[in-house]
Every structure is written in structure tokens, then in C-alpha cells.
Design a protein around this motif. Structure first.
Motif, PDB file in Angstrom:
ATOM      1  N   ALA A  47     -13.573 120.561  60.429  1.00 31.41           N
ATOM      2  CA  ALA A  47     -12.308 119.983  61.164  1.00 31.41           C
ATOM      3  C   ALA A  47     -11.940 120.735  62.272  1.00 31.41           C
ATOM      4  O   ALA A  47     -11.543 120.451  63.377  1.00 31.41           O
ATOM      5  CB  ALA A  47     -11.285 119.649  60.283  1.00 31.41           C
ATOM      6  N   ARG A  48     -11.808 122.157  61.948  1.00 27.96           N
ATOM      7  CA  ARG A  48     -11.152 123.280  62.762  1.00 27.96           C
ATOM      8  C   ARG A  48     -12.314 123.335  64.044  1.00 27.96           C
ATOM      9  O   ARG A  48     -11.798 123.322  64.877  1.00 27.96           O
ATOM     10  CB  ARG A  48     -11.243 124.467  62.091  1.00 27.96           C
ATOM     11  CG  ARG A  48     -10.129 125.514  62.894  1.00 27.96           C
ATOM     12  CD  ARG A  48     -10.083 126.618  61.944  1.00 27.96           C
ATOM     13  NE  ARG A  48      -9.678 127.763  62.806  1.00 27.96           N
ATOM     14  CZ  ARG A  48     -10.632 128.470  63.610  1.00 27.96           C
ATOM     15  NH1 ARG A  48     -11.766 128.253  63.313  1.00 27.96           N
ATOM     16  NH2 ARG A  48     -10.419 129.512  64.390  1.00 27.96           N
ATOM     17  N   LEU A  49     -13.613 123.129  63.669  1.00 26.55           N
ATOM     18  CA  LEU A  49     -14.596 123.620  64.707  1.00 26.55           C
ATOM     19  C   LEU A  49     -14.550 122.135  65.751  1.00 26.55           C
ATOM     20  O   LEU A  49     -14.865 122.322  66.735  1.00 26.55           O
ATOM     21  CB  LEU A  49     -16.052 123.611  64.057  1.00 26.55           C
ATOM     22  CG  LEU A  49     -16.615 124.875  63.691  1.00 26.55           C
ATOM     23  CD1 LEU A  49     -17.283 125.500  64.906  1.00 26.55           C
ATOM     24  CD2 LEU A  49     -15.536 126.234  63.489  1.00 26.55           C
ATOM     25  N   GLU A  50     -14.360 121.025  65.092  1.00 27.07           N
ATOM     26  CA  GLU A  50     -14.512 120.025  65.864  1.00 27.07           C
ATOM     27  C   GLU A  50     -13.246 119.987  66.987  1.00 27.07           C
ATOM     28  O   GLU A  50     -13.629 119.584  68.276  1.00 27.07           O
ATOM     29  CB  GLU A  50     -14.255 118.552  65.204  1.00 27.07           C
ATOM     30  CG  GLU A  50     -15.682 118.272  64.595  1.00 27.07           C
ATOM     31  CD  GLU A  50     -15.642 117.001  63.793  1.00 27.07           C
ATOM     32  OE1 GLU A  50     -16.726 116.473  63.395  1.00 27.07           O
ATOM     33  OE2 GLU A  50     -14.579 116.694  63.216  1.00 27.07           O
ATOM     34  N   ASP A  51     -12.150 120.386  66.515  1.00 25.42           N
ATOM     35  CA  ASP A  51     -11.111 120.651  67.454  1.00 25.42           C
ATOM     36  C   ASP A  51     -11.313 121.850  68.533  1.00 25.42           C
ATOM     37  O   ASP A  51     -11.219 121.326  69.545  1.00 25.42           O
ATOM     38  CB  ASP A  51      -9.761 121.216  66.582  1.00 25.42           C
ATOM     39  CG  ASP A  51      -8.448 121.188  67.440  1.00 25.42           C
ATOM     40  OD1 ASP A  51      -8.010 120.365  68.021  1.00 25.42           O
ATOM     41  OD2 ASP A  51      -7.724 122.272  67.199  1.00 25.42           O
ATOM     42  N   LEU A  52     -11.753 122.854  68.009  1.00 24.81           N
ATOM     43  CA  LEU A  52     -12.040 124.075  69.032  1.00 24.81           C
ATOM     44  C   LEU A  52     -13.308 123.447  70.124  1.00 24.81           C
ATOM     45  O   LEU A  52     -13.147 123.701  71.114  1.00 24.81           O
ATOM     46  CB  LEU A  52     -12.743 125.010  68.387  1.00 24.81           C
ATOM     47  CG  LEU A  52     -11.851 126.141  67.449  1.00 24.81           C
ATOM     48  CD1 LEU A  52     -12.396 126.947  66.734  1.00 24.81           C
ATOM     49  CD2 LEU A  52     -11.064 126.857  68.591  1.00 24.81           C
ATOM     50  N   ALA A  53     -14.331 122.538  69.538  1.00 32.14           N
ATOM     51  CA  ALA A  53     -15.464 122.109  70.364  1.00 32.14           C
ATOM     52  C   ALA A  53     -14.705 121.264  71.531  1.00 32.14           C
ATOM     53  O   ALA A  53     -15.045 121.600  72.732  1.00 32.14           O
ATOM     54  CB  ALA A  53     -16.260 121.428  69.466  1.00 32.14           C
ATOM     55  N   SER A  54     -13.916 120.376  71.144  1.00 32.12           N
ATOM     56  CA  SER A  54     -13.162 119.593  72.042  1.00 32.12           C
ATOM     57  C   SER A  54     -12.406 120.428  73.311  1.00 32.12           C
ATOM     58  O   SER A  54     -12.439 120.047  74.604  1.00 32.12           O
ATOM     59  CB  SER A  54     -12.321 118.383  71.528  1.00 32.12           C
ATOM     60  OG  SER A  54     -11.176 118.813  71.042  1.00 32.12           O
ATOM     61  N   ARG A  55     -11.684 121.238  72.634  1.00 32.58           N
ATOM     62  CA  ARG A  55     -11.087 122.146  73.778  1.00 32.58           C
ATOM     63  C   ARG A  55     -11.864 122.890  74.645  1.00 32.58           C
ATOM     64  O   ARG A  55     -11.559 123.362  75.764  1.00 32.58           O
ATOM     65  CB  ARG A  55     -10.153 123.255  72.894  1.00 32.58           C
ATOM     66  CG  ARG A  55      -9.040 122.798  72.298  1.00 32.58           C
ATOM     67  CD  ARG A  55      -8.299 123.560  71.242  1.00 32.58           C
ATOM     68  NE  ARG A  55      -7.296 123.159  70.383  1.00 32.58           N
ATOM     69  CZ  ARG A  55      -6.209 122.909  70.492  1.00 32.58           C
ATOM     70  NH1 ARG A  55      -5.634 123.072  71.487  1.00 32.58           N
ATOM     71  NH2 ARG A  55      -5.504 122.024  69.482  1.00 32.58           N
ATOM     72  N   ALA A  56     -13.156 123.462  74.015  1.00 30.04           N
ATOM     73  CA  ALA A  56     -14.219 124.197  74.700  1.00 30.04           C
ATOM     74  C   ALA A  56     -14.984 123.117  75.608  1.00 30.04           C
ATOM     75  O   ALA A  56     -15.939 123.860  76.051  1.00 30.04           O
ATOM     76  CB  ALA A  56     -14.945 124.899  73.779  1.00 30.04           C
ATOM     77  N   ASP A  67     -15.786 132.200  64.844  1.00 24.19           N
ATOM     78  CA  ASP A  67     -16.159 130.814  64.921  1.00 24.19           C
ATOM     79  C   ASP A  67     -15.625 130.276  66.423  1.00 24.19           C
ATOM     80  O   ASP A  67     -16.206 129.765  66.884  1.00 24.19           O
ATOM     81  CB  ASP A  67     -15.886 129.875  63.782  1.00 24.19           C
ATOM     82  CG  ASP A  67     -17.023 130.144  62.486  1.00 24.19           C
ATOM     83  OD1 ASP A  67     -17.927 130.692  62.762  1.00 24.19           O
ATOM     84  OD2 ASP A  67     -16.527 129.646  61.465  1.00 24.19           O
ATOM     85  N   ALA A  68     -14.327 130.929  66.473  1.00 24.23           N
ATOM     86  CA  ALA A  68     -13.978 130.254  67.948  1.00 24.23           C
ATOM     87  C   ALA A  68     -14.540 131.021  69.149  1.00 24.23           C
ATOM     88  O   ALA A  68     -14.879 130.200  70.247  1.00 24.23           O
ATOM     89  CB  ALA A  68     -12.332 130.681  67.798  1.00 24.23           C
ATOM     90  N   ILE A  69     -14.960 132.156  68.807  1.00 22.64           N
ATOM     91  CA  ILE A  69     -15.787 132.916  69.889  1.00 22.64           C
ATOM     92  C   ILE A  69     -17.205 132.214  69.959  1.00 22.64           C
ATOM     93  O   ILE A  69     -17.540 132.085  71.244  1.00 22.64           O
ATOM     94  CB  ILE A  69     -16.019 134.471  69.580  1.00 22.64           C
ATOM     95  CG1 ILE A  69     -14.841 135.101  69.370  1.00 22.64           C
ATOM     96  CG2 ILE A  69     -16.847 135.065  70.519  1.00 22.64           C
ATOM     97  CD1 ILE A  69     -14.897 136.699  69.088  1.00 22.64           C
ATOM     98  N   LEU A  70     -17.717 131.955  68.934  1.00 15.59           N
ATOM     99  CA  LEU A  70     -19.075 131.189  68.722  1.00 15.59           C
ATOM    100  C   LEU A  70     -18.889 129.865  69.663  1.00 15.59           C
ATOM    101  O   LEU A  70     -19.911 129.413  70.570  1.00 15.59           O
ATOM    102  CB  LEU A  70     -19.475 130.852  67.541  1.00 15.59           C
ATOM    103  CG  LEU A  70     -20.199 132.326  66.664  1.00 15.59           C
ATOM    104  CD1 LEU A  70     -20.220 131.922  65.369  1.00 15.59           C
ATOM    105  CD2 LEU A  70     -21.165 132.910  67.389  1.00 15.59           C
TER     106      LEU A  70
END
Lengths: 119, 119
Positions: free
Chosen positions: A83-92, B44-47
Motif C-alpha cells: 500500500a505504501r509503495l503504491e502511494d509512493l509510486a503515484s507521487r513519483a 524503498d522510497a529511494i528505490l
């Protein structure tokens, strides 16, 4: 007469300069490609070193889990990470599908390593 | 008598303090685990952001390849990248097998995207 002169000088695709403009175009594209590939190579170095650092932590987690007889996989933590990665991905502005596949790939590899540790 | 006294005070595993030392041990392990997980989340945020940046470049490469009718896959470039990644992985003390699987995963995803671009 005028129309004949006009048609003779009207530029057609690369007709008046051997293949100069086409070569320029290809050279420019090759330069742009080279620049992108150099950036990709630098970013890959960041990825490898970051993964190296990440692996040190997951190895320590694996050891800790083995010492305390905890299962190698932790579905609640993994759901949280996804869930956290999906959020980060949309921001990136990274394709969230790709980010999910990526994390699943990493988690699978890490669990594989944890299992080897506990065997 | 002396032997009885000795046996009564000889510490056995967590026998003289309810489950205090065991709880301490578990608490300490939980703290260490938490610290590792926080580091993993930051890494993971860096990645994700690095992958986002990498993807912008591969998308541009894909567009350039589509414009110039170049094939989405470039085996010479990929072999080069794999060799470079293996070298970087050994410097970063990252399992080279993992690094190879990782790059193959990324390349496959990128080619998949390039193909979608050319369709």
C-alpha cells in the motif's frame, strides 16, 4: 516556366543534399539515446547500492526471525508495504502496476533468502 | 545442606523472575526489528523515486526507438548492462544472482512497455 523552376527547387525529402539532413537526424537521435543510456547507467548504480543496503537490513531481519522462530513471511507487514509503495509510486509518477510487481519480486527474493537462513 | 542451598539459587532459565528477562529479550528484538523496517521503508522510497526517474529515460528511449523503427530490445546493450551490474553488485556486496534477476526483471518490464509503445 515559373512552375517548372518552382518544382525544381521545391525541397523534397532529403533530395538536395545527398543524405546530409537524414544523417544529422540520425546522429542527433544517437546522441540523445547515448545521454539517456548514461543516465540509466548512473541510476542503476544507485539502485544496486540501495538494494545492497536494503539487503543488509533484510538479512538482519531474517536472522532475528530465525532466532525467535518467527515465520519468514509476514503478510500484514507485506500488505502495508504494498500500500505504501503504491502511494509512493503515484507521487513519483511511476506506473503503480510496475511498482507492485517490483516489490513482489523483491519480497519473493527476500523470503527465499530467509527460508534458506532457517533451513 | 550446602548443596541444597546452591541448587536453590543456581539460576535456571528465567526461573527466578517470572518471565521478565524473556520479555526484555523479546522487546529488544522487537525494537531492533522496528529499526530495520524503518530503514527498509526509507530505502524503498529511494528505490521507487529512482525507478521513476529511470522509467522517464526508458520511456524516452522507447519513443526514440519507435520513431526510428529500431527494435525494442537491444541484446548487445543488455549484455553490457548485465556485466556492469554484476560488477557493481560485487562492489556493493549484493548477491550477484539477485542483481542479475533484478535487472532481468526491469529489462523485461521495460521491453514490455516499449512494445506497447510500438503497437
Amino acid at each position: 516556366m515559373a512552375s517548372k523552376w518552382k518544382s525544381a527547387t521545391t525541397p523534397t525529402h532529403c533530395s538536395n543534399q545527398k543524405d546530409g539532413p537524414l544523417t544529422d537526424h540520425v546522429t542527433r537521435a544517437a546522441d540523445i539515446l547515448k545521454g539517456h543510456r548514461e543516465s540509466i547507467d548512473r541510476l542503476d548504480a544507485i539502485l544496486v547500492y540501495t538494494l545492497g543496503e536494503r539487503f543488509k537490513h533484510t538479512q538482519a531481519v531474517g536472522k532475528l526471525k530465525a532466532e525467535h522462530d518467527l515465520p519468514p513471511s509476514d503478510p500484514a507487514r507485506e500488505a502495508n508495504q504494498i500500500a505504501r509503495l503504491e502511494d509512493l509510486a503515484s507521487r513519483a509518477d511511476l506506473d503503480p502496476e510496475f511498482a507492485k510487481n517490483f516489490l513482489n519480486f523483491i519480497i519473493t527474493e527476500v523470503i527465499h533468502h530467509h527460508k534458506k537462513h532457517q533451513e
